[in-house]
Design a protein around this motif. Structure first.
Motif, PDB file in Angstrom:
ATOM      1  N   GLN A  28     -42.918 -22.317  26.972  1.00 61.80           N
ATOM      2  CA  GLN A  28     -42.799 -21.580  28.147  1.00 61.80           C
ATOM      3  C   GLN A  28     -41.802 -20.743  28.502  1.00 61.80           C
ATOM      4  O   GLN A  28     -42.048 -19.628  28.805  1.00 61.80           O
ATOM      5  CB  GLN A  28     -43.498 -22.494  29.163  1.00 61.80           C
ATOM      6  N   PRO A  29     -40.407 -21.295  28.565  1.00 59.19           N
ATOM      7  CA  PRO A  29     -39.401 -20.312  28.901  1.00 59.19           C
ATOM      8  C   PRO A  29     -39.217 -19.104  28.181  1.00 59.19           C
ATOM      9  O   PRO A  29     -39.057 -17.830  28.769  1.00 59.19           O
ATOM     10  CB  PRO A  29     -38.123 -21.408  28.910  1.00 59.19           C
ATOM     11  N   LEU A  30     -39.516 -18.982  26.949  1.00 62.59           N
ATOM     12  CA  LEU A  30     -39.312 -18.120  26.101  1.00 62.59           C
ATOM     13  C   LEU A  30     -40.308 -16.943  26.355  1.00 62.59           C
ATOM     14  O   LEU A  30     -40.413 -15.722  26.187  1.00 62.59           O
ATOM     15  CB  LEU A  30     -39.003 -18.313  24.551  1.00 62.59           C
ATOM     16  N   ASP A  31     -41.597 -17.469  26.539  1.00 64.64           N
ATOM     17  CA  ASP A  31     -42.759 -16.769  26.827  1.00 64.64           C
ATOM     18  C   ASP A  31     -42.431 -16.020  27.856  1.00 64.64           C
ATOM     19  O   ASP A  31     -42.881 -14.889  28.508  1.00 64.64           O
ATOM     20  CB  ASP A  31     -43.829 -17.667  27.227  1.00 64.64           C
ATOM     21  N   THR A  32     -42.006 -16.672  29.078  1.00 61.19           N
ATOM     22  CA  THR A  32     -41.687 -15.890  30.407  1.00 61.19           C
ATOM     23  C   THR A  32     -40.675 -14.925  30.280  1.00 61.19           C
ATOM     24  O   THR A  32     -40.804 -13.725  30.480  1.00 61.19           O
ATOM     25  CB  THR A  32     -40.877 -16.973  31.468  1.00 61.19           C
ATOM     26  N   PHE A  47     -32.768 -11.292  25.387  1.00 61.68           N
ATOM     27  CA  PHE A  47     -33.601 -11.978  25.819  1.00 61.68           C
ATOM     28  C   PHE A  47     -32.504 -13.384  26.657  1.00 61.68           C
ATOM     29  O   PHE A  47     -32.987 -14.036  27.507  1.00 61.68           O
ATOM     30  CB  PHE A  47     -34.508 -12.732  24.807  1.00 61.68           C
ATOM     31  N   VAL A  48     -31.524 -13.397  26.019  1.00 64.38           N
ATOM     32  CA  VAL A  48     -30.438 -14.436  26.569  1.00 64.38           C
ATOM     33  C   VAL A  48     -30.126 -14.033  27.949  1.00 64.38           C
ATOM     34  O   VAL A  48     -30.164 -14.789  28.980  1.00 64.38           O
ATOM     35  CB  VAL A  48     -29.058 -14.518  25.578  1.00 64.38           C
ATOM     36  N   HIS A  49     -29.955 -12.678  28.137  1.00 62.86           N
ATOM     37  CA  HIS A  49     -29.559 -12.263  29.423  1.00 62.86           C
ATOM     38  C   HIS A  49     -30.635 -12.231  30.352  1.00 62.86           C
ATOM     39  O   HIS A  49     -30.525 -12.550  31.574  1.00 62.86           O
ATOM     40  CB  HIS A  49     -29.374 -10.554  29.250  1.00 62.86           C
ATOM     41  N   CYS A  50     -31.881 -12.015  29.711  1.00 61.81           N
ATOM     42  CA  CYS A  50     -32.977 -12.506  30.739  1.00 61.81           C
ATOM     43  C   CYS A  50     -33.206 -13.701  31.198  1.00 61.81           C
ATOM     44  O   CYS A  50     -33.485 -13.928  32.435  1.00 61.81           O
ATOM     45  CB  CYS A  50     -34.444 -11.765  29.936  1.00 61.81           C
ATOM     46  N   ILE A  51     -32.885 -14.430  30.120  1.00 63.96           N
ATOM     47  CA  ILE A  51     -33.355 -16.193  30.553  1.00 63.96           C
ATOM     48  C   ILE A  51     -32.162 -16.632  31.670  1.00 63.96           C
ATOM     49  O   ILE A  51     -32.376 -17.268  32.673  1.00 63.96           O
ATOM     50  CB  ILE A  51     -33.072 -17.130  29.513  1.00 63.96           C
ATOM     51  N   LYS A  56     -30.240 -17.793  36.983  1.00 64.77           N
ATOM     52  CA  LYS A  56     -29.371 -17.446  38.297  1.00 64.77           C
ATOM     53  C   LYS A  56     -30.093 -16.917  39.683  1.00 64.77           C
ATOM     54  O   LYS A  56     -29.791 -17.377  40.753  1.00 64.77           O
ATOM     55  CB  LYS A  56     -28.270 -16.423  38.019  1.00 64.77           C
ATOM     56  N   GLN A  57     -31.226 -16.348  39.305  1.00 62.56           N
ATOM     57  CA  GLN A  57     -32.079 -15.908  40.572  1.00 62.56           C
ATOM     58  C   GLN A  57     -32.775 -16.603  41.041  1.00 62.56           C
ATOM     59  O   GLN A  57     -32.966 -16.809  42.189  1.00 62.56           O
ATOM     60  CB  GLN A  57     -32.642 -14.400  40.180  1.00 62.56           C
ATOM     61  N   VAL A  58     -33.761 -17.439  40.284  1.00 64.86           N
ATOM     62  CA  VAL A  58     -34.868 -18.342  40.734  1.00 64.86           C
ATOM     63  C   VAL A  58     -34.521 -19.891  40.554  1.00 64.86           C
ATOM     64  O   VAL A  58     -35.203 -20.454  41.068  1.00 64.86           O
ATOM     65  CB  VAL A  58     -36.102 -17.950  40.204  1.00 64.86           C
ATOM     66  N   GLY A  59     -33.790 -20.128  39.468  1.00 65.75           N
ATOM     67  CA  GLY A  59     -33.569 -21.506  39.030  1.00 65.75           C
ATOM     68  C   GLY A  59     -34.321 -21.648  37.943  1.00 65.75           C
ATOM     69  O   GLY A  59     -35.077 -20.991  37.254  1.00 65.75           O
ATOM     70  N   LEU A  60     -34.552 -23.048  37.485  1.00 65.66           N
ATOM     71  CA  LEU A  60     -34.963 -23.654  36.626  1.00 65.66           C
ATOM     72  C   LEU A  60     -36.482 -23.171  36.699  1.00 65.66           C
ATOM     73  O   LEU A  60     -37.365 -22.750  35.625  1.00 65.66           O
ATOM     74  CB  LEU A  60     -34.875 -24.876  36.183  1.00 65.66           C
ATOM     75  N   ARG A  61     -37.308 -23.221  37.879  1.00 64.78           N
ATOM     76  CA  ARG A  61     -38.499 -23.128  37.992  1.00 64.78           C
ATOM     77  C   ARG A  61     -38.960 -21.776  37.289  1.00 64.78           C
ATOM     78  O   ARG A  61     -39.888 -21.273  37.274  1.00 64.78           O
ATOM     79  CB  ARG A  61     -39.075 -23.316  39.374  1.00 64.78           C
ATOM     80  N   GLY A  62     -38.035 -20.729  37.604  1.00 64.31           N
ATOM     81  CA  GLY A  62     -38.350 -19.385  37.462  1.00 64.31           C
ATOM     82  C   GLY A  62     -38.574 -19.193  35.925  1.00 64.31           C
ATOM     83  O   GLY A  62     -39.341 -18.433  35.492  1.00 64.31           O
ATOM     84  N   LEU A  63     -38.061 -20.046  35.151  1.00 67.24           N
ATOM     85  CA  LEU A  63     -38.488 -19.878  33.505  1.00 67.24           C
ATOM     86  C   LEU A  63     -39.584 -20.726  33.490  1.00 67.24           C
ATOM     87  O   LEU A  63     -40.364 -20.473  32.253  1.00 67.24           O
ATOM     88  CB  LEU A  63     -37.472 -20.671  32.864  1.00 67.24           C
ATOM     89  N   TYR A  64     -40.278 -21.429  34.161  1.00 66.18           N
ATOM     90  CA  TYR A  64     -41.445 -22.009  34.155  1.00 66.18           C
ATOM     91  C   TYR A  64     -42.704 -21.670  35.098  1.00 66.18           C
ATOM     92  O   TYR A  64     -43.662 -22.223  35.264  1.00 66.18           O
ATOM     93  CB  TYR A  64     -41.362 -23.577  34.250  1.00 66.18           C
ATOM     94  N   GLN A  65     -42.365 -20.408  35.536  1.00 65.56           N
ATOM     95  CA  GLN A  65     -43.469 -19.706  36.322  1.00 65.56           C
ATOM     96  C   GLN A  65     -44.561 -19.293  35.468  1.00 65.56           C
ATOM     97  O   GLN A  65     -44.447 -18.846  34.219  1.00 65.56           O
ATOM     98  CB  GLN A  65     -42.683 -18.220  36.941  1.00 65.56           C
TER      99      GLN A  65
END
Length: 302
Positions: A28-32, A47-51, A56-65
């Motif tokens: 899921q994080p990589l799909d986000t 993609f490293v910069h994106c992740i 930094k902006q939203v926290g771990l939950r941002g990667l699992y949106q």
């Protein structure tokens, strides 16, 4: 003895659901990251910069949106896909004049997977629309394209119903089908060809090649799929996310607009996280499918 067609359909549907859930949890994080980079190709350097920026902006939950609609999308898609895959194999046997339990060639199985993807697209499109919008919500709000709102599955569903009606859930359906049909020909074809190669090398049946070869075969199939259809997926994501701002142009206009104004490279933005994700995610998909299907078939035989 082969199970009754209805029982076989239920087994394929259930095994597809298990595989779909495994696919989401493993990637899921990589799909986000993929969806964010497809929608805003100039915002991230890679993609490293994106992740890292999302974290930094939203926290771990941002990667699992979008995990909830992703789960619904993948379980629904793969349930229908693998159930239809079994049915389409029987249709191919019938049209080729083969008996009901004849072993199909890898190309015939690829054709069955390609046709089956049309049915899965109908359940995939609405859920993937919600997922993509949730994944790109932060960028849409911070760029001023939409007003700030609640970033929940229910708020997105209500917004679509209120502003676009039921047909709004099928934004990007044509592009989804255009992506799935050739993509799943490559997906199932590469998967079955890879399994056949392992089986020949190990001198055993395709069902007994083991966990690692199954996962590698699934990853190889996924890699072939994305390399062939990635520009279609990029256009689909752009249509589904940007339609939040109003009526979005169709596939051909969006495709030529991206290629003309942003360059062909923009159509491949987000390919790196997709290729990194494809081996664990699609490996888990097929491992979950094959293992659960084999277990259920053995229970039926007993």
């Amino acid at each position: 003895m082969a199970p009754h067609p209805v029982v076989q359909a239920v087994i394929d549907l259930s095994a597809g659901a298990v595989g779909g859930a495994a696919c989401v949890f493993s990637g899921q994080p990589l799909d986000t990251a993929k969806v964010k980079m497809q929608t805003f190709p100039n915002l991230y350097q890679g993609f490293v910069h994106c992740i890292s920026s999302t974290y930094k902006q939203v926290g771990l939950r941002g990667l699992y949106q979008g995990t909830t609609p992703a789960l619904v999308a993948n379980i629904a898609e793969n349930s229908v896909l693998f159930m239809s895959y079994g049915f389409c194999q029987q249709v191919i046997r019938f049209t080729a004049g083969l008996h009901a339990e004849a072993v199909l060639s890898d190309v015939q199985k690829a054709c069955a997977g390609s046709v089956a993807s049309i049915f899965s697209s109908l359940v995939l499109c609405p859920t993937e629309l919600v997922k993509c919008r949730l994944q790109a919500m932060y960028e849409m709000e911070s760029s001023g394209k939409i007003a700030k709102s609640q970033n929940t599955v229910w708020s997105v569903v209500k917004s679509i119903m209120r502003h676009e009606g039921p047909q709004g859930f099928f934004q990007g359906l044509t592009t989804t089908i255009a992506r799935e049909v050739p993509g799943y020909f490559c997906f199932f074809g590469a998967y079955e060809l890879c399994r056949t190669t392992f089986a020949d090398y190990m001198r055993c049946s395709k069902e007994d090649i083991g966990v690692a070869p199954i996962m590698f075969s699934g990853g190889f199939g996924g890699a072939c799929l994305w390399l062939v259809v990635y520009p279609f997926d990029c256009v689909k994501s752009r249509i589904q996310v940007m339609s939040m701002t109003g009526k979005q142009a169709g596939f051909f206009k969006t495709f030529t607009s991206i290629a003309g104004t942003e360059g062909v490279r923009a159509l491949y933005s987000g390919l790196a996280p997709t290729m990194v994700r494809t081996f664990p995610a699609n490996g888990a998909l097929f491992l979950g499918y094959e293992a659960s299907r084999k277990l259920m078939m053995e229970k039926f035989d007993n």
